[in-house]
Write a protein that holds these residues in place. Sequence first.
Motif, mmCIF file in Angstrom:
data_model
loop_
_atom_site.group_PDB
_atom_site.id
_atom_site.type_symbol
_atom_site.label_atom_id
_atom_site.label_comp_id
_atom_site.label_asym_id
_atom_site.label_seq_id
_atom_site.Cartn_x
_atom_site.Cartn_y
_atom_site.Cartn_z
ATOM 1 N N PRO A 105 -20.950 29.293 6.564
ATOM 2 C CA PRO A 105 -20.664 28.785 5.222
ATOM 3 C C PRO A 105 -19.221 29.078 4.802
ATOM 4 O O PRO A 105 -18.708 30.175 5.007
ATOM 5 N N GLY A 106 -18.583 28.064 4.221
ATOM 6 C CA GLY A 106 -17.240 28.248 3.696
ATOM 7 C C GLY A 106 -16.125 28.138 4.711
ATOM 8 O O GLY A 106 -14.951 28.286 4.347
ATOM 9 N N LEU A 107 -16.443 27.873 5.974
ATOM 10 C CA LEU A 107 -15.413 27.773 7.008
ATOM 11 C C LEU A 107 -14.983 26.326 7.197
ATOM 12 O O LEU A 107 -15.823 25.446 7.411
ATOM 13 N N VAL A 108 -13.671 26.097 7.123
ATOM 14 C CA VAL A 108 -13.149 24.776 7.467
ATOM 15 C C VAL A 108 -13.303 24.575 8.964
ATOM 16 O O VAL A 108 -12.892 25.407 9.769
ATOM 17 N N GLN A 109 -13.913 23.462 9.349
ATOM 18 C CA GLN A 109 -14.143 23.183 10.764
ATOM 19 C C GLN A 109 -13.020 22.368 11.374
ATOM 20 O O GLN A 109 -12.590 22.623 12.499
ATOM 21 N N SER A 110 -12.523 21.386 10.647
ATOM 22 C CA SER A 110 -11.408 20.582 11.146
ATOM 23 C C SER A 110 -10.522 20.159 9.984
ATOM 24 O O SER A 110 -11.002 19.942 8.864
ATOM 25 N N GLY B 127 -13.817 20.764 19.633
ATOM 26 C CA GLY B 127 -12.853 19.928 20.330
ATOM 27 C C GLY B 127 -12.989 18.449 20.049
ATOM 28 O O GLY B 127 -11.991 17.733 19.897
ATOM 29 N N SER B 128 -14.221 17.965 19.958
ATOM 30 C CA SER B 128 -14.419 16.529 19.737
ATOM 31 C C SER B 128 -13.905 16.092 18.371
ATOM 32 O O SER B 128 -13.420 14.964 18.204
ATOM 33 N N LEU B 129 -13.968 16.979 17.379
ATOM 34 C CA LEU B 129 -13.460 16.627 16.050
ATOM 35 C C LEU B 129 -11.937 16.640 16.026
ATOM 36 O O LEU B 129 -11.312 15.860 15.294
ATOM 37 N N LYS B 130 -11.337 17.514 16.815
ATOM 38 C CA LYS B 130 -9.882 17.480 16.962
ATOM 39 C C LYS B 130 -9.454 16.151 17.577
ATOM 40 O O LYS B 130 -8.505 15.507 17.103
ATOM 41 N N VAL C 173 -6.987 13.005 16.292
ATOM 42 C CA VAL C 173 -5.933 12.488 17.164
ATOM 43 C C VAL C 173 -6.067 10.975 17.325
ATOM 44 O O VAL C 173 -5.096 10.221 17.192
ATOM 45 N N LYS C 174 -7.298 10.531 17.597
ATOM 46 C CA LYS C 174 -7.525 9.103 17.802
ATOM 47 C C LYS C 174 -7.248 8.307 16.522
ATOM 48 O O LYS C 174 -6.658 7.221 16.569
ATOM 49 N N GLU C 175 -7.669 8.833 15.397
ATOM 50 C CA GLU C 175 -7.413 8.154 14.126
ATOM 51 C C GLU C 175 -5.913 7.973 13.901
ATOM 52 O O GLU C 175 -5.452 6.904 13.505
ATOM 53 N N THR C 176 -5.147 9.032 14.181
ATOM 54 C CA THR C 176 -3.698 8.963 14.007
ATOM 55 C C THR C 176 -3.076 7.967 14.977
ATOM 56 O O THR C 176 -2.159 7.214 14.621
ATOM 57 N N GLY D 237 -0.705 21.530 22.469
ATOM 58 C CA GLY D 237 -2.119 21.726 22.196
ATOM 59 C C GLY D 237 -2.614 23.092 22.639
ATOM 60 O O GLY D 237 -2.124 23.665 23.610
ATOM 61 N N TYR D 238 -3.580 23.627 21.921
ATOM 62 C CA TYR D 238 -4.227 24.876 22.320
ATOM 63 C C TYR D 238 -5.715 24.757 21.970
ATOM 64 O O TYR D 238 -6.092 24.091 21.003
ATOM 65 N N PRO D 239 -6.598 25.380 22.757
ATOM 66 C CA PRO D 239 -8.037 25.151 22.608
ATOM 67 C C PRO D 239 -8.669 25.981 21.495
ATOM 68 O O PRO D 239 -8.145 27.011 21.080
ATOM 69 N N GLU D 240 -9.826 25.527 21.056
ATOM 70 C CA GLU D 240 -10.597 26.217 20.034
ATOM 71 C C GLU D 240 -11.530 27.251 20.668
ATOM 72 O O GLU D 240 -11.808 27.218 21.859
ATOM 73 N N TRP D 241 -11.998 28.162 19.856
ATOM 74 C CA TRP D 241 -13.066 29.093 20.232
ATOM 75 C C TRP D 241 -14.264 28.700 19.372
ATOM 76 O O TRP D 241 -14.320 29.026 18.201
ATOM 77 N N GLN D 242 -15.184 27.972 19.956
ATOM 78 C CA GLN D 242 -16.313 27.443 19.193
ATOM 79 C C GLN D 242 -17.378 28.506 18.991
ATOM 80 O O GLN D 242 -17.655 29.312 19.883
ATOM 81 N N TYR D 243 -17.984 28.509 17.820
ATOM 82 C CA TYR D 243 -19.049 29.457 17.492
ATOM 83 C C TYR D 243 -20.197 29.344 18.483
ATOM 84 O O TYR D 243 -20.669 28.245 18.792
#
Length: 483
Positions: free
Chosen positions: A339-344, A369-372, A376-379, A395-401
């Motif tokens: 809760p309260g965490l920005v995901q993307s 990663g898919s939301l990143k 990117v694709k939208e831009t 680019g640098y990778p995420e650490w997913q929960y």
Amino acid sequence: MHIKDIEPKKVFDFFQEISNIPRGSGNEKAISDYLVAFAKERGLEVIQDEALNIIIRKPGTKGYEEAPGVILQGHMDMVCEKNNDTIHDFEKDPIKLKIEGDYIYAEGTTLGADNGIAVAYSLAILDAEDIPHPPLEVLITTEEETGLIGAMAVKPEHIKGRILINLDSEEEGKFLVSCAGGVRNKVILPISYEAPFDNGCCYTLKIRGLKGGHSGLDIIRQRANSNKLAGRVLADIIESCSIRLISLQGGSKTNAIPREMDVVFYGSMEEENQLKDIVARWQDIIANEYRAVDENAVVLLEKMDVKAEQVFDRETTEKAVQLLYLIPSGIRTMSQDIPGLVQSSTNLGVVITSKEQVEFHSAIRSSVGSLKEEIVKETKYIAKALGVEAVFQAGYPEWQYNSESKIRNISCEVYERLTGEKPEIVAIHAGVECGLFSEKFDNMDMISFGPNLYDVHTPEEHMSITSVQNLWVFLKELLKAIQ
């Protein structure tokens, strides 16, 4: 009290020793060699790689020989900042430590507890003969503070364990379990010029009074972005008035929410009152929309006493405004796990005009990663639709929960047993080394924690002695519990 008299003695002795060794980012040879010597003196296996990262291995103690391998991880470099009146050479001078109550400071410089305390904890564990623990690997990286450079260079074949304890967090009782990955984006608009039309003059549209902030950590505050505000105002202006842009300059860093924007444009003097009315209306709109988070936001129109030699042509003007309006910026999704965490999110941080082109620089972040890639694709599609170039880099990778993290569960159980309180599970919308390790090492179960540090990266940096002591007890009990 002297630091040598504080318990746990080994932890603070090692912290004192590494504080005597200059170790600013990019100047880690001496501290890296010190760690090699430490390991060899104790007959421990050690690897020093080309990036000067250090890996030290110690077998599990009796009864833990077959326990899962654990990696204790931190970075050896520090941020080098000092007060203007402090005489200190970070290339050769030791950090001078001082104690004030429960806190350790440096004398007029950064302390380097970020992340020297991780090194001190790790060396104290390796040096001890009376602490039960699984097979250990201590991984100490270089140049973390200047872009995770050492972590990028770590070779997967050098690491055996699949439980990683990162000791680079700064609030006791908070367990970090996720961070964002990111990528930098630049959209490039070539400029075509034309001669200015008759009976016109130059104006500057200014956005001022915004608070800004870190584009990852402060994006949750939903403060105004000066570049995006300018786009909204300009989109209204070009629907009613005949203007041609001359330059756009907004923001200074892609990882900072921009606070100011200057748009110089050429307009008809006959439409000046109409321009003033539009800007005044937008002042009311902005004051209403951001009254709770950017109460001092203002939009100004100033007439300039200069002549325009050339201006953007109509097509360039329209595309520049369209890009300001359409390039995404702000929170995109929120986490469904925390809760309260920005995901993307994405931040249009810098807009800059040169003679040949206008550049729009963004920082894109996501813990998924898919939301990143979605941003990117939208831009890319926005750029393609407008016939301009989009470039993505750094680019640098995420650490997913990880909802099934065993090390998180064990850490919570140990912490609650020791303190009688539940720890806070947190994630940050910024990058840490764990993001790189999640991509580099398959099935790595990770957690990050640390003692209370304050004002890091400044000469006021200080560390709580009591918190270091508390975390030492917790770390020992945690290692004991991993079987």
